[in-house]
Design a protein around this motif. Sequence first.
Motif, short mmCIF file in Angstrom:
data_model
loop_
_atom_site.label_atom_id
_atom_site.label_comp_id
_atom_site.label_asym_id
_atom_site.label_seq_id
_atom_site.Cartn_x
_atom_site.Cartn_y
_atom_site.Cartn_z
N GLU A 174 -4.24 19.11 -62.66
CA GLU A 174 -4.31 20.00 -61.42
C GLU A 174 -4.57 21.62 -61.78
OE1 GLU A 174 -2.65 21.36 -57.14
OE2 GLU A 174 -1.57 19.80 -58.24
N PHE A 175 -3.64 21.88 -62.73
CA PHE A 175 -3.76 23.50 -63.21
C PHE A 175 -5.07 23.80 -63.61
CE2 PHE A 175 -0.89 27.09 -64.27
CZ PHE A 175 -1.78 27.61 -65.11
N ASP B 227 -7.82 22.12 -63.33
CA ASP B 227 -9.03 22.18 -62.30
C ASP B 227 -9.03 23.44 -61.47
OD1 ASP B 227 -11.26 20.57 -61.08
OD2 ASP B 227 -9.75 20.69 -59.31
N ARG B 228 -8.10 23.83 -60.90
CA ARG B 228 -7.83 24.83 -60.16
C ARG B 228 -8.04 26.07 -61.02
NH1 ARG B 228 -2.75 24.69 -56.42
NH2 ARG B 228 -3.57 26.64 -55.80
N LYS C 5 -11.95 26.60 -60.92
CA LYS C 5 -12.44 26.85 -59.79
C LYS C 5 -12.17 28.06 -58.86
CE LYS C 5 -13.12 22.02 -58.90
NZ LYS C 5 -12.84 20.55 -58.26
N GLU C 6 -10.79 28.49 -59.27
CA GLU C 6 -10.06 29.50 -58.51
C GLU C 6 -10.10 31.01 -59.25
OE1 GLU C 6 -6.55 28.60 -56.62
OE2 GLU C 6 -6.94 26.49 -56.22
N PHE D 194 -3.43 33.93 -61.80
CA PHE D 194 -3.51 32.48 -60.89
C PHE D 194 -2.05 32.09 -61.11
CE2 PHE D 194 -3.55 28.02 -61.76
CZ PHE D 194 -4.27 27.61 -60.54
N LEU E 202 0.44 30.80 -57.63
CA LEU E 202 0.95 29.65 -57.36
C LEU E 202 2.43 29.84 -57.17
CD1 LEU E 202 -0.02 27.63 -60.49
CD2 LEU E 202 -1.12 27.26 -58.27
#
Length: 396
Positions: A340-341, A343-344, A347-348, A388, A392
């Motif tokens: 998830e880290f 992937d985000r 994208k982010e 980022f 979180l």
Amino acid sequence: MQDSPLAQRISLLQGEGAYKVLAQATALEAQGRNIIHLEIGQPNFHTPLNIQQAAFQAIAAGKTGYTAAQGLLETRQAIAEYCWKYKQVKTNPDEIVVTPGAKPIIFYTMLALINPGDEVICPNPGFPTYASCIHFTGGKEVALKLLVENSFQPDPDELRSLLNEKTKLVILNNPSNPTGHMISKERMLQLVEIIRDHSKAYILCDEIYDRLIFDQTQALSSAAVAGMKDRTILLDGFSKTYAMTGWRLGYGVMQADIAAAFSTLMVNSNGCAASFSQIAAIEALRGPQESVTMMRDAFAERSVWLAKALNQIDGIECQIPNSAFYVFPSVKKTGIGSAEFADRLLKEAGVAALDGESFGFYGKDHLRLSTANSMENIQEAAARIAAFTASLQATV
């Protein structure tokens, strides 16, 4: 639904996460996003000019035809000279097979040596092609854990416990992709002596990054250990050392009868490596080596800088790498999984990275970041990762 025409064995092959993430990152760039690429293991340097010129001259001279499947004799002679100079491995052209890229050496090793049910001890996390080829040939993958608490070095006691009468092959990757850590000379000697004295297994020693060990005095090839040359298949190539990824040229060093089997596999698959690439390789091996030193020093500076920068980020821990161009930080304390880290983060934050678990179960909670990019981009990537990660924590 119509039955698939594909043979069942095709399902045993797996892709590489780097290419998948590269495609995702490229798609985002096509949408106008600014992406920093830390996912792909490709030097950001041009192939040295003397090597380029050797290829141009070869093409102009008409050296564009087939060669022997095993490779040009002069190329194999140059490789033998190089192996003695840089690896202290004495070999000859009959023991060398030149291939289009180094990956065929991995595949051919499995095809030539592994019968269904044979066990292959494989570094985990490790280069995904190892496991893919093991599974394709019906072998059983046995994980040799590379853990952060051991500085990502294989544990000799664990290796000894894994060896048995079914062990046909042990894969040693030195330095390691994905961890960016080498096996110390002392540890390598321990590992190879255990294999030599407690089994009949062969070694596939992947040394594709060995000229990028930051401290070259620590390099040791398993083929240089007494009694192990004929039980080692040494893998190397030109992509990393000489920034020749697109030239597709690698080689293996092995006992002559195995080399003959590899040549037969070449005849039935690739035919031969490109003749002008092989001629350029002679110049790479015999020509000036200052570019190698320059690239190695640049990678060392970038990798150490990035690891230290990541260690300043709350929730990220990173061992300082000592080779290749990768860092392998743990993101476990951020509270989200590494998949998830990654992937985000793409994208982010616009930073392309790989989930460590794509290299095997024991890569879980880590990211693989490539420092084969400019220092400017690496510094910007570190700032984006910090922002980022802070976001979180703000949502917790």
